[in-house]
Design a protein around this motif. Structure first.
Motif, short mmCIF file in Angstrom:
data_model
loop_
_atom_site.label_atom_id
_atom_site.label_comp_id
_atom_site.label_asym_id
_atom_site.label_seq_id
_atom_site.Cartn_x
_atom_site.Cartn_y
_atom_site.Cartn_z
N GLU A 133 77.32 0.78 111.91
CA GLU A 133 78.51 0.93 111.02
C GLU A 133 78.91 -0.69 110.83
OE1 GLU A 133 83.10 2.46 111.53
OE2 GLU A 133 81.43 3.16 112.90
N ARG A 134 78.88 -1.37 111.81
CA ARG A 134 79.27 -2.82 111.55
C ARG A 134 78.35 -3.61 110.56
NH1 ARG A 134 78.72 -3.49 117.26
NH2 ARG A 134 77.12 -4.94 117.08
N ALA A 135 77.00 -3.13 110.59
CA ALA A 135 76.26 -3.76 109.54
C ALA A 135 76.62 -3.06 108.30
CB ALA A 135 74.58 -3.12 109.79
N SER A 136 77.09 -1.92 108.01
CA SER A 136 77.41 -1.35 106.69
C SER A 136 78.78 -2.13 105.96
CB SER A 136 77.94 -0.04 106.97
OG SER A 136 78.34 0.64 105.98
N ILE A 137 79.45 -2.43 107.08
CA ILE A 137 80.78 -3.19 106.69
C ILE A 137 80.51 -4.64 106.28
CG2 ILE A 137 83.21 -4.16 107.60
CD1 ILE A 137 83.24 -1.90 109.59
N TYR A 138 79.50 -5.25 106.85
CA TYR A 138 79.10 -6.63 106.42
C TYR A 138 78.35 -6.35 105.17
CZ TYR A 138 79.76 -8.14 111.37
OH TYR A 138 80.37 -8.53 112.56
N THR A 139 77.68 -5.43 104.77
CA THR A 139 77.03 -5.22 103.28
C THR A 139 78.29 -5.29 102.35
OG1 THR A 139 75.40 -3.96 104.43
CG2 THR A 139 75.58 -3.94 101.94
N GLN A 140 79.26 -4.39 102.91
CA GLN A 140 80.61 -4.29 101.73
C GLN A 140 81.12 -5.63 101.59
OE1 GLN A 140 82.25 -0.94 104.19
NE2 GLN A 140 82.84 -0.35 102.27
N ILE A 141 81.08 -6.39 102.75
CA ILE A 141 82.02 -7.87 102.57
C ILE A 141 81.00 -8.79 101.53
CG2 ILE A 141 82.54 -9.74 103.69
CD1 ILE A 141 83.17 -8.29 106.28
N ASP A 142 79.70 -8.54 101.71
CA ASP A 142 78.72 -9.30 100.92
C ASP A 142 78.90 -9.09 99.46
OD1 ASP A 142 76.61 -10.76 99.79
OD2 ASP A 142 75.31 -10.50 101.38
N GLN A 143 79.12 -7.74 99.15
CA GLN A 143 79.01 -7.36 98.00
C GLN A 143 80.26 -7.57 97.39
OE1 GLN A 143 76.57 -5.10 96.26
NE2 GLN A 143 77.88 -5.27 94.54
N ARG A 144 81.43 -7.27 97.88
CA ARG A 144 82.69 -7.78 97.29
C ARG A 144 82.82 -9.18 97.04
NH1 ARG A 144 87.49 -5.58 95.90
NH2 ARG A 144 89.44 -6.63 95.91
N ALA A 145 82.53 -10.24 98.02
CA ALA A 145 82.61 -11.45 97.94
C ALA A 145 81.66 -11.78 96.65
CB ALA A 145 82.01 -12.29 98.94
N MET A 146 80.59 -11.25 96.41
CA MET A 146 79.88 -11.49 95.33
C MET A 146 80.54 -11.21 93.85
SD MET A 146 77.06 -13.30 95.87
CE MET A 146 76.27 -13.04 94.37
N GLU A 147 81.14 -9.83 94.13
CA GLU A 147 82.07 -9.62 92.99
C GLU A 147 83.26 -10.39 92.71
OE1 GLU A 147 82.55 -5.52 94.08
OE2 GLU A 147 80.76 -4.98 93.44
N GLN A 148 83.75 -10.97 93.66
CA GLN A 148 84.74 -11.84 93.44
C GLN A 148 84.30 -13.21 93.12
OE1 GLN A 148 88.20 -11.35 93.83
NE2 GLN A 148 87.40 -9.20 93.62
N ALA A 149 83.00 -13.50 92.81
CA ALA A 149 82.51 -14.85 92.28
C ALA A 149 83.05 -15.98 93.03
CB ALA A 149 82.87 -14.61 90.79
N ALA A 150 83.13 -15.95 94.20
CA ALA A 150 83.50 -16.90 95.10
C ALA A 150 82.26 -17.87 95.51
CB ALA A 150 84.49 -16.41 96.24
N ILE A 151 81.26 -17.28 95.52
CA ILE A 151 79.95 -18.30 95.92
C ILE A 151 78.82 -17.98 94.86
CG2 ILE A 151 78.14 -18.06 97.62
CD1 ILE A 151 80.33 -18.19 99.90
N LEU A 152 78.41 -18.88 94.56
CA LEU A 152 77.14 -18.70 93.73
C LEU A 152 75.96 -19.23 94.68
CD1 LEU A 152 75.42 -18.63 91.07
CD2 LEU A 152 76.16 -21.17 90.60
N PRO A 153 75.13 -18.05 95.10
CA PRO A 153 73.94 -18.33 95.76
C PRO A 153 72.85 -19.14 95.03
CG PRO A 153 74.49 -16.24 96.16
CD PRO A 153 75.32 -16.80 94.88
N ALA A 154 72.13 -20.16 95.81
CA ALA A 154 71.02 -20.72 95.23
C ALA A 154 69.75 -20.27 95.77
CB ALA A 154 71.12 -22.29 95.31
N VAL A 155 69.50 -20.74 96.96
CA VAL A 155 68.36 -20.29 97.71
C VAL A 155 68.63 -19.75 99.20
CG1 VAL A 155 67.00 -21.54 96.17
CG2 VAL A 155 67.57 -22.65 98.21
#
Length: 603
Positions: free
Chosen positions: A547-569
Motif C-alpha cells: 500500500e505504501r508503494a502504491s502511494i509512492y506511485t501516485q506521488i510520482d505520477q502527480r509530481a510529473m503531472e505538476q511538471a515540477a521536475i524534468l527527469p533526464a537520466v
C-alpha cells in the motif's frame, strides 16, 4: 534484504514551514565482509598490473589487500559543502566524513546488495523500539574516545543532533529529519539561543546515562533506524563547537584526525588518530597512514591524473568528465580499469513553480513537451552515462513505475506542437525567457543546461545559463529560494539519490512542501501541492508495504503531472580505479566507491 513495516499510530503531521547522493539501504545487521586473498598485516596483494575486468567493482572487491601505510590521494573539482558532519548533504561528504566522524549506525562495508544493510557503529547494537515505533532506545559502546582522549558520551550525540536541526541558527546544510520527527521539541530554540544549558528544553531525546539515548517521536516511524546513519549523529563536544566555523577542525571520533585546519577551496589533510580503538570499529580498516584532499582541481585534470597514476580517487564520486570518459571507455587497455555501475541517482532539471510565468502549470508543461530527451541523455554520455528517465523514482525503489510518461514524443526529441499549444494556454504564445542554473565544475551539468537551452529555443523559450560552484550551489544559489527569485532561476540542473530505499527516502525532500526551507533547500522547484503533501503525511502511518508503494506511485505520477521536475537520466557513472588502489568496490549506499576500505600499494 528485510523490509521495514510501519504501524498505525495516528497521522504523522509536520508543521508547514518554509525556510538532501544518499542512499538506498535495507534494515538489518550485516557482518563485516572480509577481504579475500589478503596477505598478512603490512603485506598483501594489489599494485602493479591489475587483472580486473570492466565493471568488476560493481559487485566485487577489486585488488583486495590488507596492506597498511602510504598516502591516499583525493582530489575534488570544487569543495565540500562542509566537512562538518552536522552541516553536509553531499553524498561524497557523508562517505568521506566517516574517516573522522563515527555515527550511531552505518552501512555494512560490502559490494552489492550486502552493502544496503545497516549495522551498529557507535551503537552497541541495533536500536530497540516500543510496540508502536514511537520510542527508540540506542545504547552506545563504552570506552569510545575523541582524539584528545576524552570520553564520547550520549549527551554529545544529543548535542550534535540539536546543533544541526534546531533553532534559527541551526546549521543550514543537510536534512532536518530529526526536527520533523522528534516529539516535544517544537519550542526548542537550539543550542545557540542563549548562554544557558544548550540542551534545556530539548525533550525529544533523553539521555538517562552517559551511554543511552531514548528518541521520542511525534508519531510511529518504523524506518527511524535509517535516520541514525546520518553524519548528524556523529558526536560533537559542546566546548569545541564554533557553529559553522567548527568545520575548520572537526574533533575526531574516527581513525583519522585533521592535520592542521581545513582550508576551504584548497586542502584537507588527515593523519592517524591514536585514540581510535579498532576493536570497537569493524567497518573501518584504516589502511593508509595519511589522507590528502586537494580541492579546486579542474575535472579534466583530475581525470588525467587518475589515468597517469598521480591520483587515487576523485572525491566527488560523480564519475569522469566527458572528455576522458570517451577515451577510457573505448581504449581496451583502460576499459578494465573502469566501473560503470547503474546508480539510484536521478539527474534532472527543477522547474520552479513560483516564478512567473512558470507559476502557470501550462508554461511548465510547455517545457516538459519541448525537452529533447535524446539530447539530455547524450549530455550525460549516452547509454554509458545513464538511462532515459520519464518518471522520478528510480526503478529499484518500491512503487517505481517506468510506464509513467505524461509528455511522450515519438522519437524522444520532444513534441513541439504540444509545447506551443501549452504556451498558448498559459498566455505566452510568443514564448518567454528564464535562466538555467548549473554547477560550473560539473561538465555534464553544463551540457545538460546547453541541451535544454537548445531544445527550448525551438519553441521560442529563451534561456540564459548561469553557472555556480558546487560547494555553494545547494545552499546559496539553487538551494536559496530568495536567490532563485532574485536571479530568475526558473530552471536548475540537479541530481538526487535516496536517503534510504523507499519513496519517502527518495522523494520527500525534493517534493514535499514541508521540505522547503530558506537555505539548503532541496525542494528547488518549491512544489507545495496539497495532495502530495497529504500523501506524504499519510504514507508514514501505513503498515502494508504494498500500500505504501502504491502511494509512492501516485506521488510520482502527480509530481510529473505538476511538471515540477524534468527527469533526464537515471545515472550510470564511469569510475576509474588506478592499479595501486586496493579494496575498491562500488557501494550502493553512497552511489560511489566505499572510501573506508581503500588503501594503496605505493610506499
Amino acid at each position: 534484504m528485510t523490509h521495514p513495516h510501519f504501524t498505525h499510530a495516528g497521522p504523522f503531521r509536520r508543521p508547514r514551514r518554509r525556510g538532501r547522493a544518499v542512499a538506498c539501504l535495507a534494515l538489518g545487521t550485516a557482518a563485516t565482509v572480509l577481504l579475500a586473498a589478503c596477505g598478512g598485516a603490512g603485506g598483501g596483494g594489489g599494485g602493479g598490473e591489475s587483472d580486473a575486468e570492466f565493471n568488476e567493482g560493481e559487485n566485487a572487491i577489486v585488488n583486495p589487500s590488507d596492506r597498511t601505510g602510504g598516502t591516499l590521494r583525493y582530489a575534488l573539482s570544487s569543495d565540500f559543502d562542509s566537512p562538518d558532519p552536522g552541516n553536509t548533504y553531499y553524498a561524497f561528504s557523508w562517505n568521506f566524513s566517516r574517516y573522522y566522524a563515527r555515527t550511531l549506525l552505518t552501512y555494512a562495508g560490502a559490494p552489492g546488495e550486502a552493502g544496503t544493510e545497516i549495522q551498529p557503529d557507535l551503537a552497541e547494537g541495533m536500536p530497540e523500539s516500543n510496540e508502536d515505533s514511537t520510542e527508540w532506545t540506542v545504547r552506545i559502546k563504552q570506552g569510545l574516545k575523541y582524539e584528545d582522549g576524552s570520553e564520547i558520551t550520549a549527551q554529545d550525540i544529543k548535542y550534535a543532533i540539536a546543533r544541526s536541526n534546531f533553532g534559527d541558527q541551526a546549521l543550514p546544510n543537510g536534512p532536518k529529519y530529526f526536527r520533523e520527527l522528534l516529539a516535544d521539541s517544537d519550542d526548542y530554540e537550539g543550542p545557540y539561543a542563549d548562554e544557558g544549558d544548550p540542551l534545556a528544553g530539548f525533550d525529544g531525546i533523553e539521555t538517562p546515562d552517559d551511554h543511552t539515548l531514548v528518541f521520542h517521536l511525534n508519531s510511529s516511524f518504523a524506518e527511524f533506524p535509517y535516520v541514525l546513519i546520518q553524519p548528524q549523529t556523529a558526536p560533537v563536544p559542546p566546548d569545541a563547537d564554533r557553529g559553522e566555523q567548527y568545520q575548520s577542525r572537526v574533533v575526531s571520533s574516527g581513525p583519522y584526525k585533521f592535520d592542521g585546519d581545513y582550508r576551504p577551496g584548497v586542502s584537507l589533510n588527515l593523519v592517524r588518530n591514536d585514540q581510535w580503538d579498532a576493536s570497537t570499529d569493524p567497518t573501518r580498516p584504516a589502511l593508509p597512514d595519511r589522507i590528502e584532499v586537494q580541492m579546486g582541481v579542474d575535472q579534466n585534470e583530475i581525470d588525467q591524473r587518475l589515468v597517469n597514476d598521480e591520483l587515487d580517487v576523485d572525491l566527488a564520486g560523480a564519475g569522469m568528465g566527458p572528455a576522458m570518459r570517451g577515451t577510457v571507455v573505448t581504449d581496451d587497455n583502460e576499459r578494465a580499469n573502469i566501473d560503470n555501475p547503474q546508480s539510484n541517482t536521478l539527474r534532472y532539471v527543477n522547474i520552479n513553480t513560483v516564478l512567473e510565468p512558470l507559476d502557470d502549470l501550462a508554461c511548465r508543461e510547455a517545457i516538459m513537451y519541448a525537452a529533447d530527451h535524446d539530447a539530455l541523455q547524450r549530455a550525460w554520455g549516452g547509454d554509458i552515462g545513464g538511462d532515459v528517465a520519464t518518471q522520478i523514482m528510480p526503478a529499484g525503489l518500491p512503487g517505481a513505475d517506468p510506464s509513467i510518461d505524461p509528455y511522450p514524443s515519438q522519437d524522444g526529441k520532444g513534441d513541439l506542437d504540444m509545447a506551443r499549444q501549452k504556451l498558448e494556454e498559459c498566455g505566452e504564445p510568443d514564448g518567454f525567457s528564464t535562466s538555467i542554473g548549473a554547477r560550473s565544475d560539473r561538465p555534464a551539468d553544463v551540457s545538460t543546461a546547453e541541451a535544454l537551452q537548445q531544445a527550448l529555443a525551438r519553441v521560442d523559450i529563451e534561456t540564459q545559463i548561469k553557472q555556480y560552484p558546487s560547494d555553494t550551489y545547494t545552499n546559496t544559489q539553487a538551494g536559496s529560494p530568495s536567490f532563485v527569485q532574485d536571479n530568475d532561476l526558473g530552471l536548475t540542473v540537479y541530481g538526487w539519490a535516496p536517503d534510504w530505499a523507499s519513496g519517502y527516502g527518495f522523494m520527500s525532500k525534493i517534493l514535499d512542501g514541508d521540505a522547503i526551507q530558506d537555505a539548503g533547500n532541496a525542494n528547488v522547484s518549491e512544489l507545495d501541492d496539497a495532495q502530495i503533501n497529504e500523501w506524504f503525511d499519510e504514507v508514514v502511518t501505513v503498515e502494508d508495504p504494498d500500500e505504501r508503494a502504491s502511494i509512492y506511485t501516485q506521488i510520482d505520477q502527480r509530481a510529473m503531472e505538476q511538471a515540477a521536475i524534468l527527469p533526464a537520466v537515471f545515472e550510470r557513472t564511469v569510475l576509474y580505479r588506478p592499479a595501486d588502489l586496493t579494496n575498491v568496490y562500488y557501494h550502493v549506499g553512497y552511489s560511489m566507491y566505499d572510501y573506508m576500505p581503500l588503501g594503496t600499494t605505493r610506499e
